[in-house]
Scaffold this active site. Structure first.
Site, PDB file in Angstrom:
ATOM      1  N   HIS A  19       0.825  -1.217   0.000  1.00 46.93           N
ATOM      2  CA  HIS A  19       0.000   0.000   0.000  1.00 46.93           C
ATOM      3  C   HIS A  19       0.860   1.268   0.000  1.00 46.93           C
ATOM      4  CE1 HIS A  19      -3.524  -2.558   1.751  1.00 46.93           C
ATOM      5  NE2 HIS A  19      -3.374  -2.714   0.448  1.00 46.93           N
ATOM      6  N   HIS A  42      -7.880  -7.968  -8.198  1.00 44.66           N
ATOM      7  CA  HIS A  42      -8.287  -8.706  -6.991  1.00 44.66           C
ATOM      8  C   HIS A  42      -8.423  -7.668  -5.871  1.00 44.66           C
ATOM      9  CE1 HIS A  42      -6.401 -11.682  -9.568  1.00 44.66           C
ATOM     10  NE2 HIS A  42      -7.015 -12.635  -8.893  1.00 44.66           N
ATOM     11  N   GLU A 115     -13.718  -8.100  -8.108  1.00 45.83           N
ATOM     12  CA  GLU A 115     -13.717  -8.920  -6.877  1.00 45.83           C
ATOM     13  C   GLU A 115     -14.754 -10.015  -7.086  1.00 45.83           C
ATOM     14  OE1 GLU A 115     -11.929  -9.333  -3.913  1.00 45.83           O
ATOM     15  OE2 GLU A 115     -13.376 -10.968  -3.768  1.00 45.83           O
ATOM     16  N   ASP A 139     -13.936 -12.473 -12.780  1.00 45.70           N
ATOM     17  CA  ASP A 139     -12.553 -12.918 -12.627  1.00 45.70           C
ATOM     18  C   ASP A 139     -11.615 -11.762 -13.026  1.00 45.70           C
ATOM     19  OD1 ASP A 139     -10.447 -15.161 -12.502  1.00 45.70           O
ATOM     20  OD2 ASP A 139     -10.125 -14.224 -14.454  1.00 45.70           O
ATOM     21  N   GLY A 140     -10.660 -11.476 -12.146  1.00 41.76           N
ATOM     22  CA  GLY A 140      -9.797 -10.315 -12.368  1.00 41.76           C
ATOM     23  C   GLY A 140      -8.925 -10.437 -13.608  1.00 41.76           C
ATOM     24  N   ASP A 160      -3.157  -8.497  -7.395  1.00 39.42           N
ATOM     25  CA  ASP A 160      -2.874  -8.903  -6.014  1.00 39.42           C
ATOM     26  C   ASP A 160      -3.685 -10.155  -5.668  1.00 39.42           C
ATOM     27  OD1 ASP A 160      -2.138  -8.922  -3.327  1.00 39.42           O
ATOM     28  OD2 ASP A 160      -3.584  -7.375  -2.761  1.00 39.42           O
TER      29      ASP A 160
HETATM   30  N1  SAM Z   1      -5.817  -5.924  -3.074  1.00 39.46           N
HETATM   31  C1  SAM Z   1      -6.492  -5.971  -1.787  1.00 39.46           C
HETATM   32  C2  SAM Z   1      -5.827  -4.992  -0.845  1.00 39.46           C
HETATM   33  O1  SAM Z   1      -4.582  -4.861  -0.876  1.00 39.46           O
HETATM   34  O2  SAM Z   1      -6.539  -4.324  -0.094  1.00 39.46           O
HETATM   35  C3  SAM Z   1      -6.468  -7.365  -1.192  1.00 39.46           C
HETATM   36  C4  SAM Z   1      -6.945  -8.436  -2.128  1.00 39.46           C
HETATM   37  S1  SAM Z   1      -6.872 -10.050  -1.470  1.00 39.46           S
HETATM   38  C5  SAM Z   1      -5.163 -10.381  -1.392  1.00 39.46           C
HETATM   39  C6  SAM Z   1      -7.362 -11.013  -2.853  1.00 39.46           C
HETATM   40  C7  SAM Z   1      -8.846 -10.915  -3.194  1.00 39.46           C
HETATM   41  O3  SAM Z   1      -9.043 -11.558  -4.454  1.00 39.46           O
HETATM   42  C8  SAM Z   1      -9.802 -11.610  -2.219  1.00 39.46           C
HETATM   43  O4  SAM Z   1     -10.745 -10.674  -1.748  1.00 39.46           O
HETATM   44  C9  SAM Z   1     -10.495 -12.692  -3.060  1.00 39.46           C
HETATM   45  O5  SAM Z   1     -11.870 -12.855  -2.750  1.00 39.46           O
HETATM   46  C10 SAM Z   1     -10.349 -12.144  -4.473  1.00 39.46           C
HETATM   47  N2  SAM Z   1     -10.323 -13.126  -5.558  1.00 39.46           N
HETATM   48  C11 SAM Z   1      -9.908 -14.413  -5.539  1.00 39.46           C
HETATM   49  N3  SAM Z   1      -9.928 -14.941  -6.766  1.00 39.46           N
HETATM   50  C12 SAM Z   1     -10.348 -13.948  -7.606  1.00 39.46           C
HETATM   51  C13 SAM Z   1     -10.506 -13.852  -9.011  1.00 39.46           C
HETATM   52  N4  SAM Z   1     -10.268 -14.904  -9.815  1.00 39.46           N
HETATM   53  N5  SAM Z   1     -10.919 -12.671  -9.532  1.00 39.46           N
HETATM   54  C14 SAM Z   1     -11.168 -11.605  -8.729  1.00 39.46           C
HETATM   55  N6  SAM Z   1     -11.017 -11.629  -7.392  1.00 39.46           N
HETATM   56  C15 SAM Z   1     -10.616 -12.788  -6.839  1.00 39.46           C
END
Ligand code: SAM
Length: 262
Positions: A19, A42, A115, A139-140, A160
């Protein structure tokens, strides 16, 4: 598989690194008036409460932002975003990366946040509402492929993922190659964990071969608890803005001086 929940880890040392660098990056990029795109593959829930049962259970924020908030220079953009979020949501609030981006970007910038988890997506939708923010329950990696090159063309993508799928380590260099081919001016940032298994090493070797001019910043820290596999974290940034390498080195120095690093 969507078992990862960032609420257990929000504000830990890995988040602090990610961050703080993201905030510096966006602060450099917004020095020019030209509008930006910000894509996050993500996103998580955007806003965390460090007194939540999840945060208290792991105690990771206590060993992260709560312990080391004082290391940052006055006026650091990460501290600015943190202070603004705490003014709005109370002293135990902690902004996730999309919230930090929303605080530092301007109304002319466009944010696209993916997300997939239904509850995290719902929370993100509650936390961030503005005409220039689009939140996708998608999906991201698919979102990144479909949006790039984005409009505006100048911009940043943060990737991420939770690394729950081992295949991510193999797919990420491919994704970066494909995106960079379509969007050669994009600043592409990848966060990765440094585990005691060294699972990130082949991925990083491939990325470094594909993007020799990228900035790679890593920190190593003691595991949050006995047996915890994460012993550090890294940010790999393609097309880093001028000044970011110095800012990253300063972050390492300040964390080291404060005794945070292993
Ligand atoms: N980037 C955020 C932060 O720093 O505040 C934290 C993100 S966390 C490490 C990863 C997130 O990705 C989770 O909330 C999870 O639900 C989501 N996630 C998992 N697989 C995903 C996908 N294929 N596409 C989008 N989001 C996904």
């Amino acid at each position: 598989m969507l078992s990862y929940q960032h609420a257990f880890h929000a504000g830990n040392l890995a988040d602090l690194q990610k961050h703080a660098l993201l905030a510096e990056l966006l602060s450099y990029m917004t020095k020019k008036d030209k509008p930006l795109s910000y894509i996050e593959t993500h996103a998580g829930r955007g806003l965390y409460d460090l007194t939540s049962a999840e945060a208290v259970k792991t105690g990771e924020a206590a060993q992260g932002i709560e312990a080391y908030q004082g290391i940052f220079r006055q006026g650091h953009p990460y501290l600015q975003a943190l202070a603004e979020v705490r003014r709005e949501h109370g002293p135990s609030a902690y902004p996730g990366s999309p919230m930090i981006a929303a605080k530092l970007l301007r109304s002319q910038d466009k944010l696209h946040l993916a997300e997939l988890h239904p509850q995290e997506h719902a929370a993100l939708t509650r936390a961030l509402r503005a005409p220039n923010i689009a939140i996708h329950r998608q999906d991201g990696f698919d979102l990144a492929q479909s949006l790039c090159p984005p409009d505006p063309r100048r911009g940043v993508m943060l990737v991420d993922p939770p690394y729950e799928l081992k295949q991510d380590y193999v797919e990420l260099p491919k994704l970066f190659r494909q995106i960079a081919k379509k969007w050669n001016v994009g600043v592409l940032a990848l966060w990765y964990p440094i585990l005691n298994s060294a699972a990130h090493v082949p991925m990083l070797a491939q990325l470094s071969e594909d993007f020799p001019g990228a900035l790679c910043h890593e920190i190593r820290f003691p595991p949050a608890r006995e047996g915890h596999r994460m012993i550090g974290s890294g940010m790999f940034i393609v097309n880093p803005p001028w000044g970011l390498a110095e800012a990253a080195a300063e972050l390492t120095d300040r964390l080291r001086s404060a005794g945070a690093l292993g």
